[in-house]
Design an enzyme around this catalytic site. Structure first.
Site, PDB file in Angstrom:
ATOM      1  N   GLY A   1       0.846  -1.366  -0.090  1.00  0.00           N
ATOM      2  CA  GLY A   1      -0.069   0.136   0.092  1.00  0.00           C
ATOM      3  C   GLY A   1       0.887   1.193  -0.086  1.00  0.00           C
TER       4      GLY A   1
ATOM      5  N   GLY B   1       3.086   1.717  -2.546  1.00  0.00           N
ATOM      6  CA  GLY B   1       3.449   1.931  -3.798  1.00  0.00           C
ATOM      7  C   GLY B   1       4.687   1.452  -4.266  1.00  0.00           C
TER       8      GLY B   1
ATOM      9  CG  ASN C   1      -2.350 -13.342  -5.159  1.00  0.00           C
ATOM     10  OD1 ASN C   1      -3.096 -12.318  -4.568  1.00  0.00           O
ATOM     11  ND2 ASN C   1      -1.058 -12.989  -5.463  1.00  0.00           N
TER      12      ASN C   1
ATOM     13  CE1 TYR D   1       1.031  -7.790 -10.624  1.00  0.00           C
ATOM     14  CE2 TYR D   1       0.070  -9.734 -10.505  1.00  0.00           C
ATOM     15  CZ  TYR D   1       1.162  -9.253 -10.104  1.00  0.00           C
ATOM     16  OH  TYR D   1       2.130  -9.542  -9.282  1.00  0.00           O
TER      17      TYR D   1
END
Lengths: 161, 161
Positions: A94, A96, A125, A132
């Site tokens: 979280g 980045g 997942n 993605y």
């Protein structure tokens, strides 16, 4: 290279190995990691390297890594990057850093004129898949990877034409 | 190396390129091949090769090929072979040349102490799947490959952390 990301150095390899084990633990397979730091040194910094790594840092501490190698597109006639492992420690998610690792690899690929950046995701997942997809990645749904390893690999060598 | 199979030479590359186009045609995508012979020369025989090929011959004529590169297992700590393309001309199928190419790669992998031989198969290509299963290959069903290419790859470089 995005902020917090740099190329791995030989002195990072003990740490990278530990993160490989942490990732395997997340994939429910920590006991399957047999890799030694020396094997990583040969693959990444030996005379014929064929694997490469970026690391992500927080306060000068390596908290994530991306390990990749070059693949090749027979249609495009150029190499691509295949991302074998991407991992950021849970307590640094979280922030980045995962995105910074992946976008740094996209940058390397574009700079080198490569055709693609590819990686495999475990179908369960979902957080990773959402991430993605948010980057514009496309699932190669039509394809399945087949593997020969262990005893099956050895016995395949004996099956002549 | 199994009978009928040898390592590709520079002088084979025009022929290999034609077989790449034939294979893309079989995969219903011949128009997507942009590869030149010169690109193949750089990738396979340039100063930093990262792709390799075997060819299959019949009566001194190249009728098939296997193009591969080295991948890397972070769990095993060693390289593997990733078979990008395997192709035998239709009129030479059933003569054992496809099997000879694949088993020659298995042999290379074992000789070098590699962990794996892997490749991807189109899900509708049942004859290929049956052939691979007969060799003992296992489907990596749990995994899906994601790809960034073209515009999506370029715009990913702009998404910072």
């Amino acid at each position: 290279m995005h902020p917090g990301v740099r190329e791995a150095r030989e002195s990072d390899l003990d740490r990278v190995r530990q993160l490989i084990i942490d990732l395997a633990h997340y994939e429910r397979a920590a006991h399957e990691v047999r890799t030694t730091t020396e094997q990583l040194r040969v693959a990444l910094f030996g005379p014929q390297p064929a694997a490469y790594a970026l690391v992500a840092e927080s306060a000068n501490h390596v908290v994530g890594f991306a390990l990749y190698f070059r693949n090749f597109s027979t249609w495009e006639g150029v190499h691509g990057i295949y991302l074998e492992d991407l991992y950021v420690m849970p307590e640094y998610r979280g922030t980045g850093l995962g995105r910074a690792l992946l976008t740094s690899l996209a940058e390397l690929a574009v700079e080198r004129g490569y055709a693609r950046l590819e990686w495999a995701v475990l179908d369960w997942n979902q957080p990773a898949i959402d991430f993605y997809r948010s980057l514009g990645a496309v699932a190669m749904d039509e394809w399945t990877v087949y593997r020969l390893s262990g005893e099956a690999l050895i016995s395949a060598t004996r099956q002549s034409g």
